[in-house]
Write an enzyme that holds these catalytic residues in place. Structure first.
Site, PDB file in Angstrom:
ATOM      1  CG  MET A  77      -1.909  -1.191   1.164  1.00 57.19           C
ATOM      2  SD  MET A  77      -3.409  -0.935   2.114  1.00 57.19           S
ATOM      3  CE  MET A  77      -2.738  -0.787   3.755  1.00 57.19           C
ATOM      4  N   GLY A  78       2.141   1.084  -0.341  1.00 58.76           N
ATOM      5  CA  GLY A  78       3.023   2.250  -0.474  1.00 58.76           C
ATOM      6  C   GLY A  78       3.560   2.736   0.858  1.00 58.76           C
ATOM      7  CB  ALA A  79       3.881   4.839   3.198  1.00 56.62           C
ATOM      8  CG  LEU A  80       7.126   1.426  -1.005  1.00 56.21           C
ATOM      9  CD1 LEU A  80       7.822   1.065  -2.312  1.00 56.21           C
ATOM     10  CD2 LEU A  80       6.195   0.300  -0.566  1.00 56.21           C
ATOM     11  N   GLY A  96      11.297  -2.702   5.153  1.00 53.16           N
ATOM     12  CA  GLY A  96      10.557  -3.970   5.225  1.00 53.16           C
ATOM     13  C   GLY A  96      10.019  -4.354   3.853  1.00 53.16           C
ATOM     14  CG  HIS A  97       6.937  -1.970   2.051  1.00 56.25           C
ATOM     15  ND1 HIS A  97       6.917  -0.809   2.773  1.00 56.25           N
ATOM     16  CD2 HIS A  97       5.714  -2.521   2.189  1.00 56.25           C
ATOM     17  CE1 HIS A  97       5.722  -0.648   3.326  1.00 56.25           C
ATOM     18  NE2 HIS A  97       4.979  -1.673   2.994  1.00 56.25           N
ATOM     19  N   GLY A 153       5.119 -10.284   4.092  1.00 54.41           N
ATOM     20  CA  GLY A 153       5.895 -10.070   5.309  1.00 54.41           C
ATOM     21  C   GLY A 153       5.284 -10.765   6.519  1.00 54.41           C
ATOM     22  CD  GLN A 154       7.560 -13.856  11.408  1.00 56.99           C
ATOM     23  OE1 GLN A 154       8.669 -14.166  10.967  1.00 56.99           O
ATOM     24  NE2 GLN A 154       7.307 -13.729  12.700  1.00 56.99           N
ATOM     25  CG  ASP A 180       0.873  -7.212   7.816  1.00 57.48           C
ATOM     26  OD1 ASP A 180       0.081  -6.528   8.469  1.00 57.48           O
ATOM     27  OD2 ASP A 180       1.852  -6.719   7.212  1.00 57.48           O
TER      28      ASP A 180
END
Ligand code: AMP
Length: 294
Positions: free
Chosen positions: A41-44, A47-48, A160-161, A163
């Site tokens: 969802m952006g705002a990277l 982690g992303h 990602g873990q 979530d």
């Protein structure tokens, strides 16, 4: 539409339209390339980018999407305040070497409207933890990821873990739809002090981010305290600590069996566990989790 930085002369291809993206991907697939997909969802943040790195290492063509999906927000305020940093996101994806960025509009994703066209029978996954505290959230997640998987048709999907429950939901979705997509779960990326990186952290000031560390610290403390027997006193202790650290509301602190998310009240000392936390700090809902392996 190629987008490149002057300094590096890298070339990431950016698509807003589904048909154009699909034409591009179809050509890649005919040349035998495996597609890796990183939905965001952006705002990277780092982690992303870790998901992107893993995709680049594992597949030949990495597709990242940025889409703030309105149907997965059960709280309108959270949706309105979701950070958007598209220019910076494009820059760091390009620097990372990401091949394709897909940034559809809501109209492009949901041309007939955002209402759900199907119900996903998620069973207990929707009744516990995030499912219980965020009504319809996972229906929205399934709706958008189902649509994205139809569009991109990736061989590999990177999640990602951070979530944890979402990973389980999306594994369920891939199985439910009988897709050939393989899921990779990337460990949570934290800052040097242990705070799990999250787009929502940008809504906290530096001192507030220090307060937020209490989640990680309490999960680490739990690992030192665990012994066979009843676990309720430990989770209650963590809740008290978080409230004392300034969290205003705790949705859950739960110690669960990692493959089912069944809460473990009494531990035999032999099964692996996962501790999961969701709590509000200065109006921002933070989630985190850690495996406890034996
Ligand atoms: P989001 O943009 O929050 O929807 O996240 C997109 C993907 O990045 C999801 O698979 C998340 O689990 C993953 N992600 C978010 N934060 C982290 C993190 N700190 N470490 C690893 N993966 C993350």
């Amino acid at each position: 539409m190629p987008h490149s930085t002057n300094a590096l002369q890298l070339h990431m291809v950016l698509f807003k339209k589904i048909t154009q993206l699909q034409q591009y991907l179809a050509k890649a697939v005919t040349t035998g390339q495996q597609i890796g997909f990183v939905p965001t969802m952006g705002a990277l943040h780092e982690g992303h980018l870790q998901l992107v790195k893993q995709s680049l290492q594992t597949t030949q063509l990495t597709v990242c999407s940025i889409f703030v999906n309105p149907t997965q927000f059960n709280d309108a305020n959270d949706f309105d305040k979701y950070p958007i940093t598209l220019e910076a996101d494009i820059e760091c994806l390009e620097q990372q070497g990401c091949h394709v960025l897909f940034i559809p509009s809501v109209q492009e994703m949901y041309p007939t409207g955002v209402q759900a066209s199907q119900h996903y029978p998620l069973g207990n996954l929707e009744n516990v933890l995030e499912g219980a505290f965020r009504p319809n959230h996972y229906q929205g997640v399934c709706q958008v990821v189902h649509r994205l998987l139809d569009i991109v048709q990736p061989h590999q999907l990177f999640l990602g873990q951070k979530d944890f429950q979402q990973c389980m939901v999306l594994q369920w979705l891939v199985d439910f739809l009988a897709l050939p997509t393989q899921i990779h779960i990337v460990p949570t990326v934290r800052n040097t002090q242990g705070l799990a990186l999250s787009s929502r952290n940008t809504r906290l000031t530096e001192p507030q981010q220090q307060q937020a560390l209490a989640i990680y610290q309490n999960m680490a403390w739990l690992k030192t305290q665990l012994k066979p027997g009843k676990l309720t006193a430990l989770t209650e202790h963590i809740k008290t600590n978080l409230l004392a650290a300034g969290f205003e509301k705790i949705d859950y602190v739960a110690i669960c069996e990692p493959t089912t998310l069944t809460e473990v009240q009494e531990w035999d000392g032999q099964t692996n566990l996962v501790v999961l936390v969701a709590a509000f700090l200065h109006g921002v809902r933070l989630i985190d989790n850690e495996y406890i392996t034996i």
